[in-house]
Design a protein around this motif. Structure first.
Motif, PDB file in Angstrom:
ATOM      1  N   CYS A 105      -5.257 -13.969  -3.062  1.00  0.00           N
ATOM      2  CA  CYS A 105      -5.983 -12.911  -3.762  1.00  0.00           C
ATOM      3  C   CYS A 105      -5.282 -12.497  -5.055  1.00  0.00           C
ATOM      4  O   CYS A 105      -4.133 -12.044  -5.028  1.00  0.00           O
ATOM      5  CB  CYS A 105      -6.142 -11.713  -2.828  1.00  0.00           C
ATOM      6  SG  CYS A 105      -6.727 -10.215  -3.625  1.00  0.00           S
ATOM      7  N   PRO A 106      -5.939 -12.621  -6.217  1.00  0.00           N
ATOM      8  CA  PRO A 106      -5.299 -12.244  -7.483  1.00  0.00           C
ATOM      9  C   PRO A 106      -5.065 -10.736  -7.609  1.00  0.00           C
ATOM     10  O   PRO A 106      -4.086 -10.317  -8.236  1.00  0.00           O
ATOM     11  CB  PRO A 106      -6.287 -12.746  -8.544  1.00  0.00           C
ATOM     12  CG  PRO A 106      -7.602 -12.844  -7.827  1.00  0.00           C
ATOM     13  CD  PRO A 106      -7.281 -13.199  -6.414  1.00  0.00           C
ATOM     14  N   VAL A 107      -5.957  -9.929  -7.016  1.00  0.00           N
ATOM     15  CA  VAL A 107      -5.769  -8.474  -7.092  1.00  0.00           C
ATOM     16  C   VAL A 107      -4.600  -8.058  -6.201  1.00  0.00           C
ATOM     17  O   VAL A 107      -3.849  -7.127  -6.536  1.00  0.00           O
ATOM     18  CB  VAL A 107      -7.063  -7.725  -6.701  1.00  0.00           C
ATOM     19  CG1 VAL A 107      -6.899  -6.223  -6.906  1.00  0.00           C
ATOM     20  CG2 VAL A 107      -8.243  -8.234  -7.513  1.00  0.00           C
ATOM     21  N   CYS A 108      -4.427  -8.753  -5.075  1.00  0.00           N
ATOM     22  CA  CYS A 108      -3.258  -8.507  -4.227  1.00  0.00           C
ATOM     23  C   CYS A 108      -1.982  -8.806  -5.006  1.00  0.00           C
ATOM     24  O   CYS A 108      -0.980  -8.090  -4.882  1.00  0.00           O
ATOM     25  CB  CYS A 108      -3.303  -9.372  -2.972  1.00  0.00           C
ATOM     26  SG  CYS A 108      -4.661  -9.015  -1.850  1.00  0.00           S
ATOM     27  N   SER A 231     -11.555  -6.303  11.734  1.00  0.00           N
ATOM     28  CA  SER A 231     -11.079  -4.965  11.353  1.00  0.00           C
ATOM     29  C   SER A 231     -12.140  -4.131  10.652  1.00  0.00           C
ATOM     30  O   SER A 231     -12.020  -2.907  10.560  1.00  0.00           O
ATOM     31  CB  SER A 231      -9.859  -5.088  10.428  1.00  0.00           C
ATOM     32  OG  SER A 231     -10.249  -5.596   9.154  1.00  0.00           O
ATOM     33  N   GLY A 232     -13.147  -4.782  10.133  1.00  0.00           N
ATOM     34  CA  GLY A 232     -14.152  -4.067   9.358  1.00  0.00           C
ATOM     35  C   GLY A 232     -13.822  -3.977   7.883  1.00  0.00           C
ATOM     36  O   GLY A 232     -14.660  -3.575   7.073  1.00  0.00           O
ATOM     37  N   VAL A 233     -12.612  -4.366   7.509  1.00  0.00           N
ATOM     38  CA  VAL A 233     -12.215  -4.381   6.090  1.00  0.00           C
ATOM     39  C   VAL A 233     -12.873  -5.587   5.419  1.00  0.00           C
ATOM     40  O   VAL A 233     -12.866  -6.682   5.955  1.00  0.00           O
ATOM     41  CB  VAL A 233     -10.679  -4.457   5.955  1.00  0.00           C
ATOM     42  CG1 VAL A 233     -10.271  -4.665   4.505  1.00  0.00           C
ATOM     43  CG2 VAL A 233     -10.040  -3.196   6.507  1.00  0.00           C
ATOM     44  N   ARG A 234     -13.418  -5.387   4.232  1.00  0.00           N
ATOM     45  CA  ARG A 234     -14.160  -6.456   3.571  1.00  0.00           C
ATOM     46  C   ARG A 234     -13.551  -6.915   2.254  1.00  0.00           C
ATOM     47  O   ARG A 234     -14.107  -7.786   1.573  1.00  0.00           O
ATOM     48  CB  ARG A 234     -15.604  -6.006   3.346  1.00  0.00           C
ATOM     49  CG  ARG A 234     -16.381  -5.867   4.649  1.00  0.00           C
ATOM     50  CD  ARG A 234     -16.576  -7.224   5.303  1.00  0.00           C
ATOM     51  NE  ARG A 234     -17.135  -7.142   6.648  1.00  0.00           N
ATOM     52  CZ  ARG A 234     -16.426  -7.211   7.762  1.00  0.00           C
ATOM     53  NH1 ARG A 234     -15.101  -7.351   7.689  1.00  0.00           N
ATOM     54  NH2 ARG A 234     -17.003  -7.141   8.940  1.00  0.00           N
ATOM     55  N   GLY A 235     -12.438  -6.344   1.854  1.00  0.00           N
ATOM     56  CA  GLY A 235     -11.819  -6.768   0.601  1.00  0.00           C
ATOM     57  C   GLY A 235     -10.321  -6.587   0.640  1.00  0.00           C
ATOM     58  O   GLY A 235      -9.803  -5.833   1.463  1.00  0.00           O
ATOM     59  N   THR A 236      -9.645  -7.285  -0.261  1.00  0.00           N
ATOM     60  CA  THR A 236      -8.186  -7.157  -0.356  1.00  0.00           C
ATOM     61  C   THR A 236      -7.801  -6.933  -1.811  1.00  0.00           C
ATOM     62  O   THR A 236      -8.487  -7.426  -2.720  1.00  0.00           O
ATOM     63  CB  THR A 236      -7.487  -8.425   0.175  1.00  0.00           C
ATOM     64  OG1 THR A 236      -7.963  -9.580  -0.529  1.00  0.00           O
ATOM     65  CG2 THR A 236      -7.732  -8.605   1.657  1.00  0.00           C
ATOM     66  N   PRO A 237      -6.743  -6.184  -2.059  1.00  0.00           N
ATOM     67  CA  PRO A 237      -5.950  -5.482  -1.042  1.00  0.00           C
ATOM     68  C   PRO A 237      -6.659  -4.204  -0.578  1.00  0.00           C
ATOM     69  O   PRO A 237      -7.347  -3.550  -1.362  1.00  0.00           O
ATOM     70  CB  PRO A 237      -4.663  -5.126  -1.794  1.00  0.00           C
ATOM     71  CG  PRO A 237      -5.126  -4.949  -3.215  1.00  0.00           C
ATOM     72  CD  PRO A 237      -6.211  -5.960  -3.421  1.00  0.00           C
ATOM     73  N   ASN A 253     -11.509   1.890  -5.835  1.00  0.00           N
ATOM     74  CA  ASN A 253     -10.618   0.749  -6.007  1.00  0.00           C
ATOM     75  C   ASN A 253      -9.226   1.051  -5.463  1.00  0.00           C
ATOM     76  O   ASN A 253      -8.793   2.207  -5.445  1.00  0.00           O
ATOM     77  CB  ASN A 253     -10.505   0.380  -7.487  1.00  0.00           C
ATOM     78  CG  ASN A 253     -11.852   0.022  -8.078  1.00  0.00           C
ATOM     79  OD1 ASN A 253     -12.668  -0.624  -7.433  1.00  0.00           O
ATOM     80  ND2 ASN A 253     -12.080   0.444  -9.319  1.00  0.00           N
ATOM     81  N   PRO A 254      -8.508   0.015  -5.032  1.00  0.00           N
ATOM     82  CA  PRO A 254      -7.139   0.232  -4.559  1.00  0.00           C
ATOM     83  C   PRO A 254      -6.239   0.670  -5.703  1.00  0.00           C
ATOM     84  O   PRO A 254      -6.475   0.300  -6.866  1.00  0.00           O
ATOM     85  CB  PRO A 254      -6.719  -1.145  -4.025  1.00  0.00           C
ATOM     86  CG  PRO A 254      -7.588  -2.115  -4.749  1.00  0.00           C
ATOM     87  CD  PRO A 254      -8.895  -1.415  -4.954  1.00  0.00           C
ATOM     88  N   PRO A 255      -5.209   1.444  -5.433  1.00  0.00           N
ATOM     89  CA  PRO A 255      -4.273   1.865  -6.487  1.00  0.00           C
ATOM     90  C   PRO A 255      -3.393   0.692  -6.908  1.00  0.00           C
ATOM     91  O   PRO A 255      -2.668   0.120  -6.095  1.00  0.00           O
ATOM     92  CB  PRO A 255      -3.456   2.956  -5.804  1.00  0.00           C
ATOM     93  CG  PRO A 255      -3.517   2.624  -4.346  1.00  0.00           C
ATOM     94  CD  PRO A 255      -4.844   1.992  -4.117  1.00  0.00           C
TER      95      PRO A 255
END
Length: 271
Positions: A105-108, A231-237, A253-255
């Motif tokens: 994941c590039p955002v990770c 888990s129900g999570v659909r995106g990373t991070p 959006n994630p910080p």
């Protein structure tokens, strides 16, 4: 020349012509037999090749087999069914930060490069623990295997120590080693080992190398991936604490900066 000699010569010529025709006919027959035999062999070879290809195609892939494995070798420093609960940090830390990431994941990578050191320091200081959940969904977009392979290698690092796991995760996401999303470099064991050479606890570690090359924790990686899917999570991070998702102020959006992370963290640490 006498009439008798002329007739005898003509008869001899006719006989030579007959013999030559028979010889050519036998030669042509033999050639046709060779062609037919070769054609039969070719057809059988093609049929055999198709049959082999069909059998091979019907076999599960290495990763499909790992996903279906009944017996799972889990790394040390894990808990729960199939060892898919990975918690790193001081036992006395009262809070737990859930961290959901895919190695490709590039955002990770952006998050780890900017905020990763802060998270590591917080964990070392006992501010909170980390519960890590690894995903492999990016592989599905291009039929790659890098997310799965990197997750298995992270398991090998975790088997060495939680500290080695954190340092290796950081190295995988670093500007030096993290590839473009379209470049499935993590699919190569040789590249994962090259990254590991930047981590003192893993460099020259024969057991770690063996576990990476043998895919010791492939089945574990697939079980971990399923834990992410469930888990129900659909995106990373994705970052969660006490059931609350940490986001940058005013967005979903994630910080991705230290300031944004600390601001989001402060809100949930109070509870």
């Amino acid at each position: 020349m006498s009439k008798r000699n002329s007739q005898a010569n003509k008869a001899a010529a006719r006989e030579r012509l007959r013999i030559e025709r028979e010889r050519q006919a036998k030669k042509e027959k033999a050639r046709r037999q060779v062609i037919v035999a070769a054609s039969v062999v070719g057809v059988l070879a093609v049929a055999g090749g198709v049959g082999y290809a069909v059998v091979q195609a019907s076999k599960p892939s290495e990763w499909e087999a790992a996903a279906d494995a009944k017996s799972v070798a889990a790394p040390k420093n894990t808990e729960g069914e199939n060892g898919t609960t990975v918690v790193v940090g001081k036992p006395e830390a009262k809070k737990t930060l859930e961290l959901y990431e895919d190695s490709r994941c590039p955002v990770c990578a952006t998050f780890e490069q900017s905020v990763g050191a802060t998270v590591e320091k917080d964990v070392a200081d006992g501010k909170y623990k980390i519960k890590y959940v690894g995903a492999t969904f990016i592989d599905n977009s291009d039929q790659g295997t890098g997310s799965k392979n990197a997750l298995s290698a992270l398991g090998a690092a975790l088997d060495v120590s939680p500290e080695a796991f954190l340092k290796y995760k950081s190295a995988l996401y670093s500007t030096k080693f993290h590839p473009e999303e379209r470049d499935d470099k993590f699919a190569k064991d040789s590249y994962l080992l090259e990254v590991a050479d930047s981590v003192p606890a893993l460099k020259g570690n024969a057991e770690f190398r063996k576990n990476v090359e043998n895919g010791t924790f492939d089945a574990w990686a697939m079980k971990m991936s399923k834990a992410f899917d469930d888990s129900g999570v659909r995106g990373t991070p994705t970052l969660k604490m006490d059931g609350k998702t940490l986001t940058a102020e005013g967005s979903d959006n994630p910080p991705l900066t230290v300031d944004a992370f600390n601001a989001a963290l402060a809100k949930v640490m109070k509870g």
